[in-house]
Write a protein that holds these residues in place. Structure first.
Motif, PDB file in Angstrom:
ATOM      1  N   VAL A  29       0.844  -1.203   0.000  1.00 54.32           N
ATOM      2  CA  VAL A  29       0.000   0.000   0.000  1.00 54.32           C
ATOM      3  C   VAL A  29       0.877   1.251   0.000  1.00 54.32           C
ATOM      4  N   ILE A  33       0.904   4.016  -2.773  1.00 51.04           N
ATOM      5  CA  ILE A  33       0.655   5.436  -2.461  1.00 51.04           C
ATOM      6  C   ILE A  33       1.781   6.294  -3.024  1.00 51.04           C
ATOM      7  N   THR A 195      -5.542  10.453  -2.238  1.00 49.09           N
ATOM      8  CA  THR A 195      -4.718   9.238  -2.323  1.00 49.09           C
ATOM      9  C   THR A 195      -3.910   9.049  -1.043  1.00 49.09           C
ATOM     10  N   GLY A 199      -4.579   6.156   1.669  1.00 49.58           N
ATOM     11  CA  GLY A 199      -3.491   5.226   1.977  1.00 49.58           C
ATOM     12  C   GLY A 199      -3.198   5.203   3.465  1.00 49.58           C
ATOM     13  N   VAL A 202      -5.996   3.257   5.121  1.00 44.77           N
ATOM     14  CA  VAL A 202      -5.844   1.808   4.866  1.00 44.77           C
ATOM     15  C   VAL A 202      -4.706   1.246   5.703  1.00 44.77           C
ATOM     16  N   ASN A 203      -3.617   1.969   5.747  1.00 48.34           N
ATOM     17  CA  ASN A 203      -2.466   1.480   6.522  1.00 48.34           C
ATOM     18  C   ASN A 203      -2.781   1.446   8.016  1.00 48.34           C
TER      19      ASN A 203
END
Lengths: 391, 191
Positions: A29, A33, A195, A199, A202-203
């Motif tokens: 990821v 990114i 973005t 990211g 998500v991380n």
């Protein structure tokens, strides 16, 4: 019933694999990114270049217009005043016009509509410069009439206004382009922000997953440790019980051994005592097996016969002693001693003789007493009396 | 007196005299003829003569003697003079005019032999020649980067003191693909 606790190694391997997988995803990821962000930044830089490009076109067009105006004014001043500085200023301004036009043409060479407008601007500026050149030539050659004719025929402000309209059209078109390009740049910046934050989210979720996985693993390890501890406790309790039982059994065994030892000693003592009794008897005593073999004798036998104990043990009784038949009786078919043992009855005071080592016979009186063990005849005791009145 | 102390004193005095002589020589104004008459002129030595010049904007190209006498000028005066002098010393030079995103412009003189350009802004530094690639785009990138800015167009131009006229021969636009640069084919062929 409890489920068996998973092996620690298996559990660790599985957890490590999961954590590594999570970190691989997090890394992927991050790389994604980075790649997307770098691309967005490159696009943003390109958009920024286009915005700068548009500004540059507007600037060059305005510079063209400005230079034409300055040059025009300087030439007119020179024509009126004859000031050489104005002539130089005019020439430099028209020189700048060429420079700015060249830049504007280059800037719009891939934009046909704008390029056409620049070409129109070029034509109008060239006409104005040409007119100024004619005016200068007339002034320098000292032809005031020609100057007047030229000035009278000059469109003047109208020509400049035409130039300005063209420049304004071009500027407006560029401003529209600027708005589009600025919007593109803004959207790209927004995309970059989206973005990056996506990211990050998500991380963070993935990192949360890792934290959950680690805490779950720790909890599982604690459960496994507790189960193991419980099993150890049960085992230890069993070991304690077994140890106590073994200790008790051992103590009992020690006591029993002691008792057996005492019993053995007592029996040995009794045997010795019995042996002494038997040995003290002056009659000959034979202990027989059921097959009438000698298993034991007393010292009186050794003394009378001269045989040693080892010479007679396991030998038949008939080797040293035998019954004598009654003077008027027929010889019995079965050995009376054997029959007495089989029948389990005593045979008392029968005539007999004892033969010693040298073959000398000694008259004796023989008695047989069966030996019983729980009502079963296992052998017998033969006593031979060699002295006395009935011989 | 200690003979070593005396020697040291003389050496110090000599160094001071040499420094003064160097300073006086450096401060002495020079002319265009001096530059053209210097048979050992190189781009480096040319740049070394301008370390004490002041910066001032003029809307036109100054007369070379005025520029050298007043020791005041700008990137355009410096680049044009470098081009003028070094061309006569058999150097292959190009005048590059870079228009920055803010609208202002910057001129440098690229010298093929040293693979770099002379920049008025570097005159006070030890490294007076800025290394750069040969293409107009590479030169513009490097020149604009020295201002921490973007550029929009960069042009090769010629200038003659007698005509007092700048003639743009090639113009590169930053937003155009590099393969479409006017000098791209030439540069590719020369490489």
């Amino acid at each position: 019933m409890k489920a068996p606790a998973p092996s620690t190694d298996v559990m660790r391997d599985r957890t490590v694999r999961r954590i590594l997988a999570f970190f691989a995803v997090i890394s992927a990821v991050l790389v994604a990114i980075a790649v997307v962000s770098v691309r967005n930044i490159q696009r943003s830089a390109a958009s920024s270049d286009w915005v700068n490009h548009t500004h540059a076109v507007i600037l060059e067009v305005n510079d063209v217009l400005s230079a034409v105006r300055v040059g025009d004014a300087a030439v007119l001043t020179y024509v009126v005043t004859g000031d050489p500085q104005s002539r130089v200023a005019g020439r430099e301004a028209f020189s700048d016009v060429d420079e700015h036009l060249a830049a504007a043409k280059a800037l719009t060479r891939n934009e046909p509509a704008q390029h056409e407008e620049v070409a129109r601007l070029d034509t109008l500026a060239a006409k104005r410069i040409e007119f100024s050149g004619e005016l200068l030539a007339a002034r320098q050659s000292g032809q005031p009439d020609a100057v007047r004719v030229l000035l009278a025929s000059d469109a003047g402000e109208e020509a400049l206004a035409d130039l300005q309209r063209t420049a304004e059209n071009l500027t407006n078109e560029e401003m529209n382009l600027l708005a589009d390009r600025d919007r593109t740049s803004f959207l790209q910046a927004q995309m970059t922000r989206w973005t990056v934050w996506s990211g990050v989210v998500v991380n963070l979720i993935l990192l949360g997953g890792v934290v959950w996985l680690i805490s779950d693993d720790i909890a599982a390890r604690r459960r496994a440790a507790a189960v193991l501890q419980e099993a150890n406790d049960v085992l230890e309790a069993r070991v304690r019980e077994r140890t106590a039982s073994l200790t008790a059994a051992n103590q009992q065994l020690v006591i029993e051994n002691l008792e057996r030892s005492w019993l053995g000693q007592s029996q040995e003592h009794q045997i010795r005592y019995n042996q002494l009794i038997i040995d003290s008897i002056s009659d000959l005593v034979f202990v027989l097996t059921k097959a009438l073999n000698i298993s034991r004798i007393n010292p009186a036998v050794v003394h009378l016969t001269g045989f040693e104990s080892q010479d007679l043990i396991h030998q038949p009784l008939s080797r040293v002693a035998r019954l004598l038949a009654e003077p008027r009786a027929a010889a019995p078919l079965v050995n009376p001693i054997a029959r007495a043992l089989v029948e389990g009855r005593d045979l008392r005071d029968q005539p007999a003789e004892v033969e010693d080592r040298n073959g000398k016979a000694t008259p004796a009186r023989l008695s047989v007493y069966p030996l019983r063990d729980r009502d079963k005849v296992v052998g017998g005791v033969v006593i031979l009396r060699t002295g006395g009145p009935n011989l | 007196m200690n003979p070593w102390g005396q020697r040291l004193r003389w050496a110090g005095l000599g160094a001071i005299c040499a420094g003064l002589a160097f300073t006086v020589a450096g401060l002495r104004a020079f002319t265009l003829s001096d530059l053209l008459g210097d048979s050992r002129m190189t781009p480096k030595s040319f740049a070394g003569r301008f370390w004490d010049f002041d910066y001032q904007v003029f809307p036109y190209v100054q007369d070379p003697d005025v520029f050298l006498k007043t020791k005041t000028g700008n990137c355009q005066d410096y680049a044009i003079m470098a081009d003028y002098v070094l061309k006569r010393k058999t150097y292959q030079t190009r005048l590059i005019h870079v228009v920055l995103a803010c609208g202002s412009a910057h001129d440098v003189c690229y010298v093929d032999q040293v693979k770099g350009y002379l920049d008025f802004n570097n005159r006070v530094y030890a490294r007076t020649i800025q290394r750069s690639g040969r293409t107009i785009r590479e030169i513009a990138d490097r020149a604009a980067a020295s201002f921490d800015q973007d550029w929009t167009t960069a042009s090769v131009y010629t200038y003659d003191y007698t005509e007092d006229f700048k003639h743009l021969t090639l113009t590169v636009v930053k937003t155009d693909p590099p393969s479409e640069d006017p000098d791209a084919a030439t540069e590719f062929a020369s490489r």
